[in-house]
Design an enzyme around this catalytic site. Sequence first.
Site, PDB file in Angstrom:
ATOM      1  N   GLU A 171      -3.310  17.843 -11.309  1.00  0.00           N
ATOM      2  CA  GLU A 171      -3.816  18.393 -12.350  1.00  0.00           C
ATOM      3  C   GLU A 171      -5.255  18.316 -12.643  1.00  0.00           C
ATOM      4  OE1 GLU A 171      -1.526  16.636 -15.739  1.00  0.00           O
ATOM      5  OE2 GLU A 171      -3.160  17.294 -16.755  1.00  0.00           O
ATOM      6  N   ARG A 198      -1.858  22.508 -13.844  1.00  0.00           N
ATOM      7  CA  ARG A 198      -0.626  21.548 -14.327  1.00  0.00           C
ATOM      8  C   ARG A 198      -0.833  21.060 -15.748  1.00  0.00           C
ATOM      9  NH1 ARG A 198       1.829  16.298 -10.722  1.00  0.00           N
ATOM     10  NH2 ARG A 198       3.073  15.718 -12.466  1.00  0.00           N
ATOM     11  N   LYS A 250       8.404  23.503 -13.015  1.00  0.00           N
ATOM     12  CA  LYS A 250       7.510  22.428 -12.586  1.00  0.00           C
ATOM     13  C   LYS A 250       7.127  22.192 -11.264  1.00  0.00           C
ATOM     14  CE  LYS A 250       6.378  17.653 -13.530  1.00  0.00           C
ATOM     15  NZ  LYS A 250       6.518  16.458 -14.330  1.00  0.00           N
ATOM     16  N   HIS A 286       9.612  10.269 -27.494  1.00  0.00           N
ATOM     17  CA  HIS A 286       8.678  11.272 -26.930  1.00  0.00           C
ATOM     18  C   HIS A 286       8.857  12.857 -26.921  1.00  0.00           C
ATOM     19  CE1 HIS A 286       5.473  12.621 -24.234  1.00  0.00           C
ATOM     20  NE2 HIS A 286       6.528  13.084 -23.505  1.00  0.00           N
ATOM     21  N   HIS A 297       2.081  18.307 -26.180  1.00  0.00           N
ATOM     22  CA  HIS A 297       1.785  16.913 -25.868  1.00  0.00           C
ATOM     23  C   HIS A 297       0.580  16.290 -26.343  1.00  0.00           C
ATOM     24  CE1 HIS A 297       4.642  17.448 -23.079  1.00  0.00           C
ATOM     25  NE2 HIS A 297       4.899  16.096 -22.832  1.00  0.00           N
ATOM     26  N   LYS A 299       3.855  11.661 -10.947  1.00  0.00           N
ATOM     27  CA  LYS A 299       3.068  10.935 -12.086  1.00  0.00           C
ATOM     28  C   LYS A 299       3.900   9.608 -12.211  1.00  0.00           C
ATOM     29  CE  LYS A 299       0.546  14.419 -14.396  1.00  0.00           C
ATOM     30  NZ  LYS A 299       0.301  14.804 -16.068  1.00  0.00           N
ATOM     31  N   ASN A 305       1.682  20.269 -20.357  1.00  0.00           N
ATOM     32  CA  ASN A 305       1.497  19.144 -21.561  1.00  0.00           C
ATOM     33  C   ASN A 305       1.468  19.902 -22.895  1.00  0.00           C
ATOM     34  OD1 ASN A 305       1.139  17.056 -20.077  1.00  0.00           O
ATOM     35  ND2 ASN A 305      -1.068  17.507 -19.499  1.00  0.00           N
ATOM     36  N   HIS A 358       1.144  13.265 -28.772  1.00  0.00           N
ATOM     37  CA  HIS A 358       0.353  11.869 -28.548  1.00  0.00           C
ATOM     38  C   HIS A 358       0.170  11.200 -30.027  1.00  0.00           C
ATOM     39  CE1 HIS A 358       0.243  12.688 -24.066  1.00  0.00           C
ATOM     40  NE2 HIS A 358       1.524  12.154 -24.432  1.00  0.00           N
ATOM     41  N   ARG A 395       0.807  -1.101  -0.021  1.00  0.00           N
ATOM     42  CA  ARG A 395       0.123  -0.072   0.040  1.00  0.00           C
ATOM     43  C   ARG A 395       0.899   1.256   0.211  1.00  0.00           C
ATOM     44  NH1 ARG A 395      -3.409  -3.012   3.647  1.00  0.00           N
ATOM     45  NH2 ARG A 395      -5.121  -3.806   2.253  1.00  0.00           N
ATOM     46  N   GLU A 398      11.732  19.172 -24.003  1.00  0.00           N
ATOM     47  CA  GLU A 398      10.974  19.334 -22.812  1.00  0.00           C
ATOM     48  C   GLU A 398      11.495  20.401 -22.154  1.00  0.00           C
ATOM     49  OE1 GLU A 398       8.374  17.726 -21.391  1.00  0.00           O
ATOM     50  OE2 GLU A 398       8.292  15.733 -22.508  1.00  0.00           O
TER      51      GLU A 398
HETATM   52  N1  GLY Z   1       4.900  15.609 -17.628  1.00  0.00           N
HETATM   53  C1  GLY Z   1       3.535  16.409 -17.217  1.00  0.00           C
HETATM   54  C2  GLY Z   1       3.342  16.448 -15.850  1.00  0.00           C
HETATM   55  O1  GLY Z   1       4.060  15.780 -15.018  1.00  0.00           O
HETATM   56  O2  GLY Z   1       2.295  16.902 -15.275  1.00  0.00           O
END
Ligand code: GLY
Length: 373
Positions: free
Chosen positions: A239, A243, A229, A268, A250, A145, A247, A254, A123, A187
């Site tokens: 997000e 946040r 960030k 990517h 992105h 993430k 993107n 994608h 957990r 990035e």
């Molecule tokens: N890579 C985008 C984020 O971490 O929100």
Amino acid sequence: MNCETVHVALGARSYDVRIGAGLIETAGQQIAPLLARPRVAVITDETVAGLHLERLREALADQGIAMVSLALPAGESTKSWPHFTRAVEWLLSEKIERQDLLIALGGGVIGDLAGFAAAVLRRGIRFVQIPTSLLAQVDSSVGGKTGINAPQGKNLIGAFHQPALVLADVAALATLPPRDFLAGYGEVVKYGLLGDADFFEWLERNAPALVAGGSALRIEAVRRSVRMKADIVARDETEQGERALLNLGHTFCHALEAATGYSDRLLHGEGVAIGCALAFEVSARLGLCAQEDPSRVRQHLRATGAKTDLGDIPGPLPQADTLIDLMAQDKKVVAGTLRFVMAQGIGRAFVTSEVPREVLREVLTDALAARGR
Ligand code: GLY
């Protein structure tokens, strides 16, 4: 050693991101204060293991910390249930307990998979990110993430689980193939474009020396990216709003990754760079930003050697409408409406769902036609 620290302020889940050259050699000292007992588990990939694992083992041993390790195959296909299952069952077989610490040593694939394993093992256990790619240092290792890919799409299975510490050793970037470094640079540019015009100007001035290997410049580029960030994540961890600015580029990326079968035709970060250029093109067509902004973005990417245009992607690409349909699979679809990150200028991105399909079709059709010229 020149080491910068960025604090990610998330209350009880706060942590530091340390950025410097040679941090892997000092990992034992940095990690020791986090340990309940002198033993850690490391998940890495086979390529990174060959380059950095023994140095990490020695750095930990210097502080009397024992290490067990699992090296998974390198590459995006590792971010899948079979390898995830293997990682979790390995951690259990090594008797990793709730108070123990897992280290993710590698690029975005390893950080995401190991972070997700840490999120669910017993957990939730703590983990430390030691990102070794530029993309992982400026983006995926920070912000919590974690996850794996599903047959239905990338990153669709996962959890928010913040690391306890991030050690970004810019010396590790020297071992990256130039193509991977430049993909990560996509990035870095993204941060300037989305929220810091001064940083973009700094990159315009310093990118040649930074790409060539300047350690102090690399530390500064990673620090400024992570600082931005960290601030965004501190305000919007899961997000719900802001946040999503991270993107930028992105949604296009994608679609292009799906169109190229997630193969090495397009990495990517390369897709992010091309996607940022397309986002500025669409923003200019919509009259949101100055007409000269898209060419300034493209000129900078081109000058660093990064992929910039659809023409830089080898092999066939589908028509504009197919690419737009692929965008609609994006995770940022809310109640059936696709949200885009557009820009009112360099450093001034915002989220909107008001991007007419005809404008997307026009920009993509022109970009596809330019491939043939
Ligand atoms: N890579 C985008 C984020 O971490 O929100």
